[in-house]
Scaffold this motif. Structure first.
Motif, PDB file in Angstrom:
ATOM      1  N   PRO A 181       0.809  -1.228   0.000  1.00  0.00           N
ATOM      2  CA  PRO A 181       0.000   0.000   0.000  1.00  0.00           C
ATOM      3  C   PRO A 181       0.840   1.275   0.000  1.00  0.00           C
TER       4      PRO A 181
ATOM      5  N   ASN B 183      -1.289   1.750  -6.380  1.00  0.00           N
ATOM      6  CA  ASN B 183      -1.590   0.385  -5.966  1.00  0.00           C
ATOM      7  C   ASN B 183      -3.100   0.159  -5.924  1.00  0.00           C
TER       8      ASN B 183
ATOM      9  N   HIS C  17      -4.320  -2.001  -3.580  1.00  0.00           N
ATOM     10  CA  HIS C  17      -4.379  -2.749  -2.318  1.00  0.00           C
ATOM     11  C   HIS C  17      -5.675  -2.422  -1.573  1.00  0.00           C
TER      12      HIS C  17
ATOM     13  N   ASN D 138      -5.412   0.191   1.251  1.00  0.00           N
ATOM     14  CA  ASN D 138      -4.698   1.417   0.894  1.00  0.00           C
ATOM     15  C   ASN D 138      -5.203   2.639   1.665  1.00  0.00           C
TER      16      ASN D 138
ATOM     17  N   ASN E 132      -3.011   4.793   4.356  1.00  0.00           N
ATOM     18  CA  ASN E 132      -2.722   6.221   4.163  1.00  0.00           C
ATOM     19  C   ASN E 132      -3.013   7.019   5.438  1.00  0.00           C
TER      20      ASN E 132
END
Length: 336
Positions: free
Chosen positions: A260, A265, A267, A270, A274
């Motif tokens: 991620p 990506n 994912h 993700n 973040n």
């Protein structure tokens, strides 16, 4: 007792993501008052180490850094090869070189994790004579058979491992692993994970899936997953749903070729990743594309356009074929 020791192992490349994982650990475990955190480090720069220390100090935590040099010398002497250009994945096998002698529970956590819940239940867990607490991995029955395991045997994901240190020592597990490396096989497709599964059959304590929730259970419907992988023994749909609703540790390992922290990506974790990056001391790290080649690009495209079941079926077949080819090469090298 509420004491719990934590173990991370990383080099300079993975240090920021270990830092993000630690941030999530600190944020969600303020009730765990007695927590020793070991970091086995391989060529990590002083500025990076100072960052990690500042973040820990902010939460009233201390970090114990362990230079990996002595462990690497021991690994080389045993003939254990690198994995993806690093010895890091095997550092956990040698915890006896540095942990305090009175350590009861040692929780090894991969750097590609988010600790989103309290670890207090693990500190208080009675494991009996079991030496390691683990969560099942989703690898296919065919892979188990390739290792010499039966379909109903436990195959676990070693990225989150709760080690019962007194029992580990009492049962001579380190010695058993070294004997296996020297007299049975030193190299596997999933190096330390396969080794641990083979040596620790019958000695593992099974944890709920929420202690190592893996990406595919966020990305795919359980019904689809069960139809494709058809595990002989696994968690129920209800257990997996509980893990998704109340995860304790999310294992955000490489998915479709990306972590991620890679740019563009796909994912499933993700967005959450973040969030934790933003709150950590490594919030200034910029995402970069992964080094994945054309195959990963094709894999991503298939993931986007194909029905889930079709994609999973293809993915399962290709992965198993690659493992078989890799295993044949390892067996050939072992016999030389």
């Amino acid at each position: 007792m509420k004491d719990l020791s934590i173990l991370y192992a990383f080099d300079e490349n993975y240090a920021p993501w270990a830092g993000v994982s630690m941030y999530s650990l600190f944020e969600n475990n303020k009730d765990l008052t007695d927590m020793t955190i070991y970091c086995v480090v391989d060529n990590v720069s002083r500025p990076t180490l100072l960052r990690l220390l500042r973040q820990a100090k902010h939460y009233g935590r201390t970090l114990t850094f362990v230079d990996a040099a002595a462990i690497i010398r021991r690994i080389k002497a045993l003939g254990i090869p690198m994995y993806r250009g690093s010895y890091t994945t095997n550092f956990r096998l040698f915890f006896d070189l540095f942990v305090k002698k009175d350590t009861r529970r040692l929780l090894y956590i991969d750097c590609d994790t988010l600790v989103t819940g309290s670890l207090l239940p693990l500190a208080e867990l009675d494991m009996g004579d079991k030496v390691i607490g683990v969560v099942r991995d989703s690898l296919s029955i065919k892979y188990k058979e390739m290792l010499g395991l039966k379909p109903e045997d436990l195959y676990f994901n070693a990225g989150v491992s709760l080690i019962n240190v007194p029992e580990w020592k009492k049962q001579g597990i380190t010695e058993k692993m070294m004997d296996h490396i020297q007299h049975v096989q030193a190299q596997y497709c999933n190096p330390d994970q396969d080794l641990l599964n083979l040596v620790l059959q019958g000695r593992a304590y099974l944890l709920p899936p929420g202690y190592n929730l893996q990406p595919h259970h966020l990305a795919f419907r359980d019904k689809t997953y069960f139809k494709v992988y058809k595990p002989k023994v696994y968690y129920t749909a209800a257990e997996l749903e509980e893990a998704r609703e109340n995860p304790v540790i999310l294992h955000v390992y490489r998915y479709l070729g990306d972590f991620p922290w890679h740019k563009r990506n796909l994912h499933p974790a993700n967005k959450l990743f973040n969030k934790y990056v933003k709150g950590s001391i490594f919030s200034d790290v910029i995402k970069k594309p992964s080094a994945g080649g054309p195959i990963h690009k094709i894999e991503k495209a298939m993931y986007v356009v194909l029905p889930q079941r079709v994609f999973l079926t293809i993915f399962k077949g290709v992965t198993l074929r690659n493992f078989r080819r890799q295993n044949a090469e390892l067996q050939k090298n072992q016999s030389k």
